[in-house]
Design a protein around this motif. Sequence first.
Motif, PDB file in Angstrom:
ATOM      1  N   PRO A 163      53.341 100.872  35.373  1.00 25.65           N
ATOM      2  CA  PRO A 163      54.188 100.313  34.131  1.00 25.65           C
ATOM      3  C   PRO A 163      53.988  98.939  33.765  1.00 25.65           C
ATOM      4  N   GLY A 164      54.152  98.825  32.234  1.00 22.78           N
ATOM      5  CA  GLY A 164      53.850  97.542  31.803  1.00 22.78           C
ATOM      6  C   GLY A 164      52.263  97.588  31.215  1.00 22.78           C
ATOM      7  N   TYR A 165      51.515  98.369  31.385  1.00 25.63           N
ATOM      8  CA  TYR A 165      50.084  98.203  31.153  1.00 25.63           C
ATOM      9  C   TYR A 165      49.895  99.623  30.111  1.00 25.63           C
ATOM     10  N   THR A 166      49.006  99.414  29.492  1.00 26.34           N
ATOM     11  CA  THR A 166      48.486 100.769  28.533  1.00 26.34           C
ATOM     12  C   THR A 166      47.151 101.108  29.124  1.00 26.34           C
ATOM     13  N   THR A 167      47.145 102.601  29.326  1.00 24.03           N
ATOM     14  CA  THR A 167      45.860 103.024  29.791  1.00 24.03           C
ATOM     15  C   THR A 167      44.835 103.442  28.669  1.00 24.03           C
ATOM     16  N   LEU A 168      43.613 102.913  28.846  1.00 21.60           N
ATOM     17  CA  LEU A 168      42.791 103.127  27.929  1.00 21.60           C
ATOM     18  C   LEU A 168      42.211 104.622  27.529  1.00 21.60           C
ATOM     19  N   GLY A 169      42.052 105.118  26.587  1.00 20.81           N
ATOM     20  CA  GLY A 169      41.551 106.347  26.455  1.00 20.81           C
ATOM     21  C   GLY A 169      39.957 106.198  25.920  1.00 20.81           C
ATOM     22  N   PHE A 170      39.601 107.377  25.757  1.00 21.75           N
ATOM     23  CA  PHE A 170      37.934 107.270  25.639  1.00 21.75           C
ATOM     24  C   PHE A 170      37.462 106.557  24.512  1.00 21.75           C
ATOM     25  N   THR A 171      38.516 106.639  23.484  1.00 21.86           N
ATOM     26  CA  THR A 171      37.960 105.833  21.852  1.00 21.86           C
ATOM     27  C   THR A 171      38.163 104.315  22.327  1.00 21.86           C
ATOM     28  N   ASP A 172      39.203 104.130  23.048  1.00 21.75           N
ATOM     29  CA  ASP A 172      39.418 102.498  23.306  1.00 21.75           C
ATOM     30  C   ASP A 172      38.126 102.036  24.417  1.00 21.75           C
ATOM     31  N   LEU A 173      37.864 102.795  25.171  1.00 25.06           N
ATOM     32  CA  LEU A 173      36.774 102.613  26.150  1.00 25.06           C
ATOM     33  C   LEU A 173      35.639 102.201  25.543  1.00 25.06           C
ATOM     34  N   VAL A 174      35.072 103.111  24.546  1.00 24.23           N
ATOM     35  CA  VAL A 174      33.802 102.933  23.749  1.00 24.23           C
ATOM     36  C   VAL A 174      33.859 101.599  23.103  1.00 24.23           C
ATOM     37  N   GLN A 175      34.987 101.278  22.382  1.00 20.87           N
ATOM     38  CA  GLN A 175      35.356 100.273  21.086  1.00 20.87           C
ATOM     39  C   GLN A 175      34.922  98.974  22.037  1.00 20.87           C
ATOM     40  N   HIS A 176      35.571  99.134  23.517  1.00 19.66           N
ATOM     41  CA  HIS A 176      35.300  97.796  24.194  1.00 19.66           C
ATOM     42  C   HIS A 176      34.224  97.974  25.205  1.00 19.66           C
ATOM     43  N   GLN A 177      33.477  98.749  24.946  1.00 13.17           N
ATOM     44  CA  GLN A 177      32.452  98.886  25.956  1.00 13.17           C
ATOM     45  C   GLN A 177      31.631  97.972  26.777  1.00 13.17           C
ATOM     46  N   SER A 178      31.147  97.127  26.000  1.00 14.69           N
ATOM     47  CA  SER A 178      30.540  95.914  26.435  1.00 14.69           C
ATOM     48  C   SER A 178      31.393  94.804  27.257  1.00 14.69           C
ATOM     49  N   GLU A 179      32.319  94.710  26.833  1.00  7.04           N
ATOM     50  CA  GLU A 179      33.466  93.889  27.560  1.00  7.04           C
ATOM     51  C   GLU A 179      33.754  94.463  28.909  1.00  7.04           C
ATOM     52  N   ILE A 180      34.064  95.612  29.067  1.00  5.32           N
ATOM     53  CA  ILE A 180      34.433  96.394  30.048  1.00  5.32           C
ATOM     54  C   ILE A 180      33.218  96.498  30.928  1.00  5.32           C
ATOM     55  N   ALA A 181      32.225  96.741  30.765  1.00  5.00           N
ATOM     56  CA  ALA A 181      30.737  96.715  31.283  1.00  5.00           C
ATOM     57  C   ALA A 181      30.568  95.347  31.973  1.00  5.00           C
ATOM     58  N   GLY A 182      30.879  94.365  31.511  1.00  4.49           N
ATOM     59  CA  GLY A 182      30.724  92.942  32.019  1.00  4.49           C
ATOM     60  C   GLY A 182      31.857  92.446  32.931  1.00  4.49           C
ATOM     61  N   MET A 183      32.792  93.427  33.174  1.00  3.53           N
ATOM     62  CA  MET A 183      33.976  92.742  33.910  1.00  3.53           C
ATOM     63  C   MET A 183      33.484  92.891  35.604  1.00  3.53           C
ATOM     64  N   SER A 184      33.793  92.002  36.193  1.00  4.70           N
ATOM     65  CA  SER A 184      33.688  92.006  37.657  1.00  4.70           C
ATOM     66  C   SER A 184      35.033  91.436  38.387  1.00  4.70           C
ATOM     67  N   VAL A 185      35.504  92.452  39.055  1.00 10.11           N
ATOM     68  CA  VAL A 185      36.895  92.217  39.764  1.00 10.11           C
ATOM     69  C   VAL A 185      36.943  92.088  41.150  1.00 10.11           C
ATOM     70  N   PRO A 186      37.222  90.863  41.552  1.00 11.62           N
ATOM     71  CA  PRO A 186      37.024  90.587  43.139  1.00 11.62           C
ATOM     72  C   PRO A 186      37.863  91.324  43.871  1.00 11.62           C
ATOM     73  N   VAL A 187      37.197  91.682  45.061  1.00 13.53           N
ATOM     74  CA  VAL A 187      38.027  92.643  45.908  1.00 13.53           C
ATOM     75  C   VAL A 187      38.992  91.920  46.444  1.00 13.53           C
TER      76      VAL A 187
END
Length: 201
Positions: A163-187
């Motif tokens: 709740p409160g978040y938008t799930t990215l679909g395939f088109t959105d993932l492709v559009q923001h591919q480089s930004e998402i691929a560069g993410m590093s989320v700490p455990v």
Amino acid sequence: MKTLLFKIVVLGVLDAIAVASILVLAAKGDWIVTGIVAVVTVGLNYIYLRPGLLPAKYLAPGLVFLAVFQIFVVLYSGYIAFTNYGDGHNSTKEDAIAAIELAAQKRVPDSPAYQLTVLDQGGAFSFLVTDPDGEVSLGGVDRPLERVDDYGTDATGKADSVPGYTTLGFTDLVQHQSEIAGMSVPVSDDLSDGVLRTPDG
């Protein structure tokens, strides 16, 4: 008369620029440069408004440009060369250590794979992950993973919405591919525990 009027107009423009520069520099506390600008401005006004001083009127512009584009450049380059005032030294030691740790990341052999969904909230991306034990966590680049209990799942049981978040679909993932691929989320809050990245990151 026209010559005098022209000099007054030009000096007025230069003085306005100088006063604006002095105010900005003084607000930043850069008193040395503030003093230099003030002295040069007063000197130019004295040279061009006082009768006579013909040699100075011809020499002044060249000397100003010489000081700015030659003398200042040499002195500033020398200052940079013997100090830590550079792009690589503008942050804290802790930030530098964190950057080195992030740059040295590599996957641990036999580490578990997490099911991942990318969420968006106000333009900031987050990872919604489901670990092999079925526990669901949410985190971002500047926010370590935290367990969430209120989430939706798909047919396979993978968490795919919060709740409160938008799930990215395939088109959105492709559009923001480089930004998402560069993410590093700490455990966790401790970077030595590792980070999560996408398979292409």
